[in-house]
Design an enzyme around this catalytic site. Structure first.
Site, mmCIF file in Angstrom:
data_model
loop_
_atom_site.group_PDB
_atom_site.id
_atom_site.type_symbol
_atom_site.label_atom_id
_atom_site.label_comp_id
_atom_site.label_asym_id
_atom_site.label_seq_id
_atom_site.Cartn_x
_atom_site.Cartn_y
_atom_site.Cartn_z
ATOM 1 N N CYS A 1 0.872 -1.184 0.000
ATOM 2 C CA CYS A 1 0.000 0.000 0.000
ATOM 3 C C CYS A 1 0.904 1.227 0.000
ATOM 4 O O CYS A 1 2.104 1.113 -0.276
ATOM 5 C CB CYS A 1 -0.991 -0.008 1.164
ATOM 6 S SG CYS A 1 -0.267 0.185 2.812
ATOM 7 N N ASN B 1 2.451 1.584 4.223
ATOM 8 C CA ASN B 1 2.699 0.316 4.908
ATOM 9 C C ASN B 1 2.366 0.393 6.404
ATOM 10 O O ASN B 1 3.054 -0.189 7.228
ATOM 11 C CB ASN B 1 4.145 -0.141 4.683
ATOM 12 C CG ASN B 1 4.431 -1.577 5.096
ATOM 13 O OD1 ASN B 1 5.510 -1.881 5.565
ATOM 14 N ND2 ASN B 1 3.476 -2.485 4.939
ATOM 15 N N CYS C 1 -1.394 0.666 7.271
ATOM 16 C CA CYS C 1 -2.815 0.310 7.426
ATOM 17 C C CYS C 1 -3.166 -0.959 6.645
ATOM 18 O O CYS C 1 -3.304 -2.030 7.214
ATOM 19 C CB CYS C 1 -3.724 1.466 6.977
ATOM 20 S SG CYS C 1 -3.653 2.932 8.033
ATOM 21 N N ARG C 2 -3.303 -0.818 5.344
ATOM 22 C CA ARG C 2 -3.825 -1.917 4.534
ATOM 23 C C ARG C 2 -2.854 -3.075 4.345
ATOM 24 O O ARG C 2 -3.217 -4.240 4.562
ATOM 25 C CB ARG C 2 -4.272 -1.386 3.168
ATOM 26 C CG ARG C 2 -5.405 -0.400 3.284
ATOM 27 C CD ARG C 2 -5.706 0.261 1.970
ATOM 28 N NE ARG C 2 -4.626 1.195 1.612
ATOM 29 C CZ ARG C 2 -4.516 1.797 0.445
ATOM 30 N NH1 ARG C 2 -5.404 1.560 -0.506
ATOM 31 N NH2 ARG C 2 -3.533 2.644 0.214
ATOM 32 N N SER C 3 -1.631 -2.785 3.916
ATOM 33 C CA SER C 3 -0.716 -3.905 3.615
ATOM 34 C C SER C 3 -0.283 -4.674 4.858
ATOM 35 O O SER C 3 -0.206 -5.912 4.799
ATOM 36 C CB SER C 3 0.477 -3.449 2.769
ATOM 37 O OG SER C 3 1.204 -2.430 3.380
ATOM 38 N N ASP D 1 -8.286 3.044 1.282
ATOM 39 C CA ASP D 1 -7.424 3.488 2.369
ATOM 40 C C ASP D 1 -8.286 4.022 3.512
ATOM 41 O O ASP D 1 -9.003 4.996 3.341
ATOM 42 C CB ASP D 1 -6.485 4.581 1.873
ATOM 43 C CG ASP D 1 -5.385 4.919 2.856
ATOM 44 O OD1 ASP D 1 -5.478 4.508 4.038
ATOM 45 O OD2 ASP D 1 -4.435 5.605 2.453
#
Length: 166
Positions: free
Chosen positions: A16, A19, A21-23, A135
């Site tokens: 993301c 690095n 939140c999402r990934s 996001d």
């Protein structure tokens, strides 16, 4: 030099922007799914960002809390940026959205471009038009729950794809 066991392993990188939140959420979820399936030794999992905004930092507190409520541990993860060696090492380099996929496509050597994709292409929701993991950084807690729902679904599909050798 990799030993035979390491060379037989499938390496997966989630990407993301920062690095945090999402990934890292995808990394923790997928690791949990892989271990639960009994193939933890066969699949190596990591995450990275396309931008160096948060290098060395742990995941966002909200992401950690949301993941923790579902039994996923993200506390030990630390943000890093995609490195040029990642393009050779990883078999799957999966972006959370088109913007980060575009960054990866610009940086990736042509011989490795076949490894790039969107995580959501492995989700059943992809056929319903959900192609990106949004996001949640500037939103409320419901955004982090939504991210978890999406990456759990896509992770199951990715694991099936890897296990079936497709």
């Amino acid at each position: 030099m990799m030993n035979r066991r390491e060379s037989a392993r499938t390496n997966v990188l989630f990407v993301c922007m920062g690095n945090i939140c999402r990934s890292p959420t995808a990394e923790a979820v997928f690791r949990h799914q892989v271990i639960a399936a009994g193939v933890g030794e066969e699949i190596y999992i990591d995450s990275a960002g396309t931008h160096d905004y948060h290098m060395g930092e742990p995941p966002d507190e909200r992401a950690q809390r949301a993941a923790g409520r579902r039994g996923y541990d993200t506390k030990a993860l630390r943000a890093r940026i995609v490195d040029e060696k990642d393009f050779e090492f990883f078999h799957y380099i999966l972006a959370m959205d088109r913007a980060n996929l575009a960054v990866l496509q610009r940086e990736c050597p042509a011989e490795y471009s076949h490894k790039l994709g969107l995580l959501m292409q492995y989700s059943e929701k992809f056929s319903e038009g959900v192609q990106e993991v949004p996001d949640p950084y500037f939103g409320g807690s419901q955004g982090f729950e939504h991210v978890l729902n999406l990456v759990e679904d896509a992770g199951r599909g990715l694991l099936n794809r890897i296990r079936n050798g497709k």
